[in-house]
Design a protein around this motif. Structure first.
Motif, mmCIF file in Angstrom:
data_model
loop_
_atom_site.group_PDB
_atom_site.id
_atom_site.type_symbol
_atom_site.label_atom_id
_atom_site.label_comp_id
_atom_site.label_asym_id
_atom_site.label_seq_id
_atom_site.Cartn_x
_atom_site.Cartn_y
_atom_site.Cartn_z
ATOM 1 N N ASP A 1 64.364 10.746 -27.466
ATOM 2 C CA ASP A 1 63.764 9.842 -25.994
ATOM 3 C C ASP A 1 63.871 10.605 -24.873
ATOM 4 O OD1 ASP A 1 63.956 7.417 -27.548
ATOM 5 O OD2 ASP A 1 66.023 7.418 -27.152
ATOM 6 N N ARG B 1 55.575 4.823 -31.907
ATOM 7 C CA ARG B 1 55.220 6.012 -31.267
ATOM 8 C C ARG B 1 54.227 6.920 -31.726
ATOM 9 N NH1 ARG B 1 61.112 8.034 -29.091
ATOM 10 N NH2 ARG B 1 61.496 6.508 -27.358
ATOM 11 N N GLU C 1 60.053 4.754 -33.612
ATOM 12 C CA GLU C 1 59.482 6.064 -33.683
ATOM 13 C C GLU C 1 58.251 6.137 -34.237
ATOM 14 O OE1 GLU C 1 60.516 8.842 -32.690
ATOM 15 O OE2 GLU C 1 62.697 7.999 -31.886
ATOM 16 N N LEU D 1 52.593 4.635 -25.018
ATOM 17 C CA LEU D 1 53.713 5.207 -25.019
ATOM 18 C C LEU D 1 54.575 5.027 -23.950
ATOM 19 C CD1 LEU D 1 52.449 8.798 -26.585
ATOM 20 C CD2 LEU D 1 54.081 7.082 -27.718
ATOM 21 N N THR E 1 51.880 -3.366 -31.787
ATOM 22 C CA THR E 1 51.661 -1.959 -31.419
ATOM 23 C C THR E 1 50.591 -1.618 -31.998
ATOM 24 O OG1 THR E 1 53.962 -1.620 -30.657
ATOM 25 C CG2 THR E 1 52.827 0.351 -30.873
#
Length: 322
Positions: free
Chosen positions: A305, A123, A120, A182, A155
Motif C-alpha cells: 500500500d 487494483r 489487490e 485506484l 469495481t
C-alpha cells in the motif's frame, strides 16, 4: 448463442481492449466467451482461454473442434501477485499474437478468498488498462456474479471500458479513469498496527545495522525462511528508496507474528501521486536504469500500500510467512 457484438473488429492501432461480461449462469458466460473467441478466430486473431472450474470446462467442450485455441490453467496467468499476471499477459501477447492482429483472451481473474486479496485484484483490473495499453490484446473478463462479492463486481463495472450483454458489445457508462479508481479504492486496516511493534526506528541512519536488525526480527518469528527473505529484501529496497528519494527522518515500524508481518516505512519528502507505480519497472524493459524497487516489492510481498499523507510518503508491506 448470445449476440456479443464482439465480432466487430475495432479499428487499429491495435492497443489493449478490456471488456466485461456479467452473469450468474456459467453456461451463459461460456456462451458469450465462445462467441467472442469464434469471431476472433474468423478474423484471424489468436485465442486464449484462462477460465476457472465452472466456466472453463464448458468453454473447452464448446471449442474442442478448434485446435487454434490455447487453453491455460487460470493460475498460470493470475499467478501469485498482480505484477506477475501483467507480465504473463505481455508474454502471451509477444508469443501468440498473429502478425497484424490481436490476441483475444477470455480470463477469469482469481480474486482470492479474503477482502484483502480482492483489493489487490481490483487494483489490477484498473492498472491493466494502462499497463497493457500498447499491447495487441483483447481481454474479455468473465464475472460469475453468483460467486463474486458485490464490491468486486462494482469495481469491475468501473474498470472495463466495454460491456458485453445479450444486446451486444457497448461502451460502459460506468467506466472511470483507472487512476481515479485506484485513488478511490480503500486502504485496508491492519489490526497488527494497533499492537506494540517488534521494531521501531524513528530516524534511519545506520542502513547496514538496520538490515541486520530487521533480518534478526524476521528470523525470530519462525515462519518460512524463503518468505522471510523475500520480505527482508522488499523492506531493504523500500528503506533505500525512502532514503534516496524522500527526506529524513525516515521511520521504520515492524509488527509481526509467524502468520503475518506488517512493515511501514515513512519518509518526509514531497510525497508521490503515481497510482500505477510499481506494476512494472519504472523505465520499462531497460532494467539497467533502475527504478525496480517498488516493482520488486509488489512481487515479493502479498500486499503493498502506498499512502501519501501530505507530509511524506508511507509504504506499507504486508505478507504471510506461512
Amino acid at each position: 448463442m448470445p449476440a456479443t457484438g464482439a465480432d466487430q473488429h475495432p479499428e487499429r492501432p491495435l492497443g489493449y481492449l478490456h471488456d466485461l461480461v456479467l452473469d450468474d449462469s456459467p453456461e451463459e458466460l461460456a456462451a458469450h466467451a465462445e462467441s467472442f473467441l469464434r469471431a476472433g478466430l474468423a478474423a484471424g486473431d489468436g485465442a486464449v482461454v484462462a477460465a476457472g472450474p465452472r466456466i472453463g470446462p464448458l468453454l473447452r467442450e464448446a471449442l474442442a473442434d478448434d485446435d487454434r485455441v490455447l487453453v491455460l490453467d487460470p493460475a498460470t496467468v493470475y499467478r501469485g501477485r498482480t505484477p506477475a499476471a501483467i507480465t504473463a499477459l505481455r508474454q502471451l501477447a509477444e508469443q501468440h499474437t498473429p502478425a497484424g492482429r490481436r490476441l483475444r483472451v477470455v480470463g477469469e481473474t482469481v480474486f482470492g478468498p479474503t477482502p484483502r486479496d480482492w483489493l489487490e485484484w481490483e487494483r489490477y483490473e484498473a492498472v491493466i488498462n494502462e499497463a497493457l495499453r500498447h499491447h495487441p490484446l483483447w481481454g474479455l473478463c468473465v464475472y460469475d456474479t453468483s460467486r463474486l462479492p458485490d464490491e468486486v463486481v462494482a469495481t469491475g463495472l468501473a474498470t472495463h471500458p466495454y460491456l458485453v450483454t445479450a444486446a451486444g458489445r457497448q461502451a460502459n457508462p460506468g467506466y472511470s479513469d483507472p487512476a481515479d479508481v485506484l485513488r478511490a479504492l480503500p486502504v485496508p486496516d491492519e489490526p497488527l498496527e494497533r499492537t506494540e511493534p517488534l521494531l521501531r526506528v524513528d530516524d534511519v541512519a545506520d542502513f547496514i545495522g538496520l538490515r541486520h536488525t530487521v533480518g534478526d526480527r524476521l528470523a525470530d518469528l519462525g515462519g518460512s525462511p524463503e518468505l522471510a527473505e523475500d520480505l527482508h529484501l522488499a523492506i531493504d529496497e523500500m528503506s533505500s528508496n525512502a532514503l534516496r528519494h524522500g527526506s529524513r527522518p525516515v521511520q521504520l515500524l515492524l509488527w509481526g507474528s509467524a502468520e503475518r508481518v506488517v512493515c511501514r516505512i515513512r519518509d518526509h519528502g514531497p510525497g508521490m501521486d503515481a497510482p500505477f507505480a510499481g506494476y512494472g519497472p519504472a523505465h520499462g524493459a531497460d532494467l539497467s536504469r533502475g527504478g525496480m524497487g517498488l516493482w520488486l516489492a509488489r512481487q515479493l510481498c502479498d500486499h503493498v500500500d502506498i499512502l501519501d499523507e501530505g507530509d511524506g510518503l508511507t509504504v506499507r508491506l504486508v505478507t504471510s510467512l506461512r
